[in-house]
Scaffold this motif. Structure first.
Motif, short mmCIF file in Angstrom:
data_model
loop_
_atom_site.label_atom_id
_atom_site.label_comp_id
_atom_site.label_asym_id
_atom_site.label_seq_id
_atom_site.Cartn_x
_atom_site.Cartn_y
_atom_site.Cartn_z
N HIS A 1 -54.49 73.91 55.38
CA HIS A 1 -55.31 73.00 54.59
C HIS A 1 -56.73 73.52 54.65
O HIS A 1 -57.43 73.34 55.65
CB HIS A 1 -55.20 71.58 55.14
CG HIS A 1 -56.04 70.58 54.40
ND1 HIS A 1 -56.39 69.36 54.92
CD2 HIS A 1 -56.62 70.63 53.17
CE1 HIS A 1 -57.14 68.70 54.06
NE2 HIS A 1 -57.30 69.46 52.99
N LEU B 1 -49.50 67.61 50.12
CA LEU B 1 -49.26 68.55 51.22
C LEU B 1 -47.76 68.68 51.49
O LEU B 1 -47.25 69.79 51.68
CB LEU B 1 -49.99 68.08 52.48
CG LEU B 1 -51.50 68.28 52.51
CD1 LEU B 1 -52.12 67.42 53.63
CD2 LEU B 1 -51.86 69.74 52.71
N ARG B 2 -47.08 67.56 51.49
CA ARG B 2 -45.63 67.58 51.75
C ARG B 2 -44.90 68.36 50.65
O ARG B 2 -44.02 69.18 50.94
CB ARG B 2 -45.12 66.15 51.82
CG ARG B 2 -43.65 66.02 52.20
CD ARG B 2 -43.26 64.57 52.35
NE ARG B 2 -41.88 64.44 52.77
CZ ARG B 2 -41.27 63.27 52.97
NH1 ARG B 2 -41.95 62.15 52.81
NH2 ARG B 2 -40.01 63.23 53.34
N GLU C 1 -59.28 64.57 57.81
CA GLU C 1 -58.03 64.60 58.58
C GLU C 1 -57.97 63.35 59.44
O GLU C 1 -58.94 62.97 60.09
CB GLU C 1 -57.97 65.83 59.48
CG GLU C 1 -56.69 65.89 60.29
CD GLU C 1 -56.68 67.02 61.31
OE1 GLU C 1 -55.87 66.94 62.23
OE2 GLU C 1 -57.49 67.95 61.18
N GLY D 1 -51.77 63.54 51.08
CA GLY D 1 -50.67 63.70 52.03
C GLY D 1 -49.37 64.03 51.33
O GLY D 1 -48.62 64.92 51.75
N LEU E 1 -53.69 60.34 56.43
CA LEU E 1 -53.35 61.59 55.77
C LEU E 1 -52.15 62.26 56.44
O LEU E 1 -51.22 62.70 55.77
CB LEU E 1 -54.56 62.53 55.79
CG LEU E 1 -54.35 63.93 55.20
CD1 LEU E 1 -54.00 63.84 53.72
CD2 LEU E 1 -55.59 64.79 55.40
N ALA E 2 -52.17 62.32 57.77
CA ALA E 2 -51.09 62.99 58.50
C ALA E 2 -49.76 62.27 58.31
O ALA E 2 -48.72 62.91 58.11
CB ALA E 2 -51.44 63.05 59.99
N ALA F 1 -48.37 62.85 54.89
CA ALA F 1 -47.86 64.21 54.76
C ALA F 1 -46.55 64.42 55.50
O ALA F 1 -45.87 65.43 55.30
CB ALA F 1 -48.90 65.20 55.28
N LEU G 1 -49.06 68.41 57.26
CA LEU G 1 -50.42 68.78 57.63
C LEU G 1 -50.43 69.88 58.68
O LEU G 1 -51.34 70.71 58.72
CB LEU G 1 -51.18 67.55 58.15
CG LEU G 1 -52.65 67.72 58.48
CD1 LEU G 1 -53.45 68.14 57.25
CD2 LEU G 1 -53.22 66.43 59.06
N ASP G 2 -49.41 69.91 59.53
CA ASP G 2 -49.31 70.92 60.58
C ASP G 2 -48.42 72.09 60.18
O ASP G 2 -48.11 72.94 61.00
CB ASP G 2 -48.78 70.29 61.87
CG ASP G 2 -49.88 69.56 62.64
OD1 ASP G 2 -50.59 70.23 63.41
OD2 ASP G 2 -50.04 68.34 62.46
N THR H 1 -44.41 63.56 62.00
CA THR H 1 -45.80 63.97 62.20
C THR H 1 -46.00 64.50 63.61
O THR H 1 -46.62 65.56 63.81
CB THR H 1 -46.73 62.78 61.93
OG1 THR H 1 -46.52 62.30 60.60
CG2 THR H 1 -48.19 63.18 62.10
#
Length: 273
Positions: free
Chosen positions: A180, A142-143, A163, A139, A167-168, A171, A175-176, A48
């Motif tokens: 999103h 997203l991954r 956020e 999360g 969640l981060a 993921a 997330l980055d 992360t």
């Protein structure tokens, strides 16, 4: 140049974990992981934090990390471009929620910019989540979306996780790594995407055809709903196309994060991506 200061523990008073102010600053401290991002968020864990440093859209503020964690980041080629406060693991434990696996590093950062539909120019495969509220599920989705090279994940502004650290962390850096996008009205978003040439397919267990049998265009939005309620009727009607995932086993339905993986895989095969 990065400033590096040492701290073995938090002092009492304004710097104490749980206090709304950081010692000596007179300013609100970053909110604890898992809470809505009313100001800076705390991101933790190797993948992360690494992804947050690699994201040009992420405004980073300060890194709290053990000496070993700093070395791990440097060995992975991460350019640490913020002030670093060297801390002991127990001090980091007090900054994070209970049982959080921070791996010796917590990054204080601003939330990501508010991406909207206007940021989807050039997209071909989009995954939209209609009121999926669990941050662990979102999360994980997203991954998976990053792993399967989707262009964006879209959620509603309400009835979707904010956020934040949970969640981060779920993921694991994704997330980055992917847009999103948050929209006020999912049915309206679907209609806008159709105007831009996208076919929109809502996943529903009672769909008239399997996803494999459903026609795809070269630009597709897949829409998944929450477990239990599924995609809302107005959103299904806006999509026009409804499809089901046929399961050969005794259990006929999947967790929404697993359904997202399978749907993206089928879509990529159908679209020749």
């Amino acid at each position: 140049m990065t400033e590096n200061t040492k701290s073995s523990r938090f002092k009492s008073g304004r710097g104490k974990p749980g206090s709304p102010f950081r010692k000596g600053s007179g300013k609100p401290a970053p909110r604890r992981p898992g809470l809505p991002p009313e100001g800076p968020v705390l991101l933790y864990g190797l993948h992360t934090v690494e992804a947050a440093f690699a994201n040009k859209d992420r405004k980073r503020l300060k890194l709290f990390a053990t000496e070993n964690a700093q070395r791990r980041l440097e060995e992975r080629g991460v350019k640490i471009d913020v002030t670093v406060e060297t801390m002991m693991p127990r001090a980091l434990d007090r900054m994070a929620t209970k049982d959080a696996v921070h791996q010796g590093m917590i990054l204080e950062a601003d939330p990501l910019p508010a991406y909207g539909a206007e940021h989807l120019k050039g997209a071909r495969l989009i995954l939209a989540l209609d009121q999926v509220t669990d941050p662990h599920n979102v999360g994980a989705i997203l991954r998976s979306a990053v792993a399967l090279d989707a262009d964006a994940v879209v959620t509603t502004e309400r009835h979707a996780p904010e956020e934040g650290s949970v969640l981060a962390k779920s993921a694991s850096g994704a997330l980055d790594m992917i847009k999103h996008v948050r929209v006020k009205n999912m049915a309206r978003f679907v209609a806008e995407m159709q105007d831009q040439g996208f076919s929109c397919v809502a996943l529903d267990s009672d769909g008239p055809a399997s996803l494999e049998e459903t026609p795809f265009t070269d630009k597709t939005v897949l829409v998944l709903g929450s477990e239990g309620k599924g995609v809302r009727q107005g959103v299904r009607e806006a999509c026009g196309l409804t499809a089901r995932l046929d399961m050969p086993g005794e259990i006929r339905s999947l967790n929404v994060s697993n359904a997202a993986v399978l749907s993206l895989y089928v879509a990529r095969m159908k679209m020749g991506l």
